[in-house]
Design a protein around this motif. Structure first.
Motif, PDB file in Angstrom:
ATOM      1  N   PRO A  41       0.805  -1.226   0.000  1.00 22.46           N
ATOM      2  CA  PRO A  41       0.000   0.000   0.000  1.00 22.46           C
ATOM      3  C   PRO A  41       0.840   1.279   0.000  1.00 22.46           C
ATOM      4  O   PRO A  41       0.330   2.339  -0.325  1.00 22.46           O
ATOM      5  N   GLU A  42       2.108   1.210   0.348  1.00 21.79           N
ATOM      6  CA  GLU A  42       2.949   2.404   0.363  1.00 21.79           C
ATOM      7  C   GLU A  42       3.632   2.670  -0.973  1.00 21.79           C
ATOM      8  O   GLU A  42       4.251   3.716  -1.143  1.00 21.79           O
ATOM      9  N   VAL A  43       3.558   1.737  -1.917  1.00 22.11           N
ATOM     10  CA  VAL A  43       4.177   1.916  -3.226  1.00 22.11           C
ATOM     11  C   VAL A  43       3.100   2.355  -4.208  1.00 22.11           C
ATOM     12  O   VAL A  43       2.088   1.692  -4.377  1.00 22.11           O
ATOM     13  N   ARG A  44       3.353   3.491  -4.839  1.00 18.80           N
ATOM     14  CA  ARG A  44       2.398   4.026  -5.815  1.00 18.80           C
ATOM     15  C   ARG A  44       3.124   4.217  -7.132  1.00 18.80           C
ATOM     16  O   ARG A  44       4.023   5.036  -7.238  1.00 18.80           O
ATOM     17  N   ARG A  50       0.126   8.568  -6.868  1.00 22.02           N
ATOM     18  CA  ARG A  50       1.153   9.350  -6.197  1.00 22.02           C
ATOM     19  C   ARG A  50       0.633  10.716  -5.783  1.00 22.02           C
ATOM     20  O   ARG A  50       1.063  11.283  -4.794  1.00 22.02           O
ATOM     21  N   ALA A  51      -0.297  11.263  -6.531  1.00 21.52           N
ATOM     22  CA  ALA A  51      -0.851  12.572  -6.209  1.00 21.52           C
ATOM     23  C   ALA A  51      -1.747  12.529  -4.983  1.00 21.52           C
ATOM     24  O   ALA A  51      -2.051  13.578  -4.404  1.00 21.52           O
ATOM     25  N   ALA A  52      -2.159  11.339  -4.563  1.00 19.18           N
ATOM     26  CA  ALA A  52      -3.057  11.227  -3.410  1.00 19.18           C
ATOM     27  C   ALA A  52      -2.374  11.599  -2.109  1.00 19.18           C
ATOM     28  O   ALA A  52      -3.041  11.926  -1.129  1.00 19.18           O
TER      29      ALA A  52
END
Length: 94
Positions: A41-44, A50-52
């Motif tokens: 969940p920490e990798v976008r 990533r903009a979230a």
């Protein structure tokens, strides 16, 4: 002719276990890389995600951290052969 001699040098039966060990290690690394990219969940990866920013999604993080293998070995003893270990370490019962 030099390529034939180098090929014979590395494709001996004695080298097969080395190839197998390196292959397993590369497979484990590849599996972990794919697992982290796809389900961490920490990798976008995408720009929209990533903009979230920082998300407080604890349920998704708990699901990622508590995977099936961890649940399976949670209550097991950290021994490879527990019956043999207990045979040699426990006192004799007469």
């Amino acid at each position: 002719m030099s390529s034939s001699s180098s090929l014979n040098r590395w494709l001996r039966p004695e080298v097969y276990p080395l190839f197998a060990a390196v292959g397993v290690a590369v497979g484990i690394c590849g599996f972990q890389l794919i697992r982290n990219i796809c389900s961490n969940p920490e990798v976008r990866v995408t720009k929209e995600n990533r903009a979230a920013g920082v998300l407080d999604n604890f349920a998704e993080g708990e699901k990622y951290a508590e995977h099936g293998l961890r649940k399976f070995v949670r209550n097991k003893s950290p021994e490879i052969m527990p019956s043999i270990n207990s045979f040699f370490t426990s006192p004799d019962r007469d």
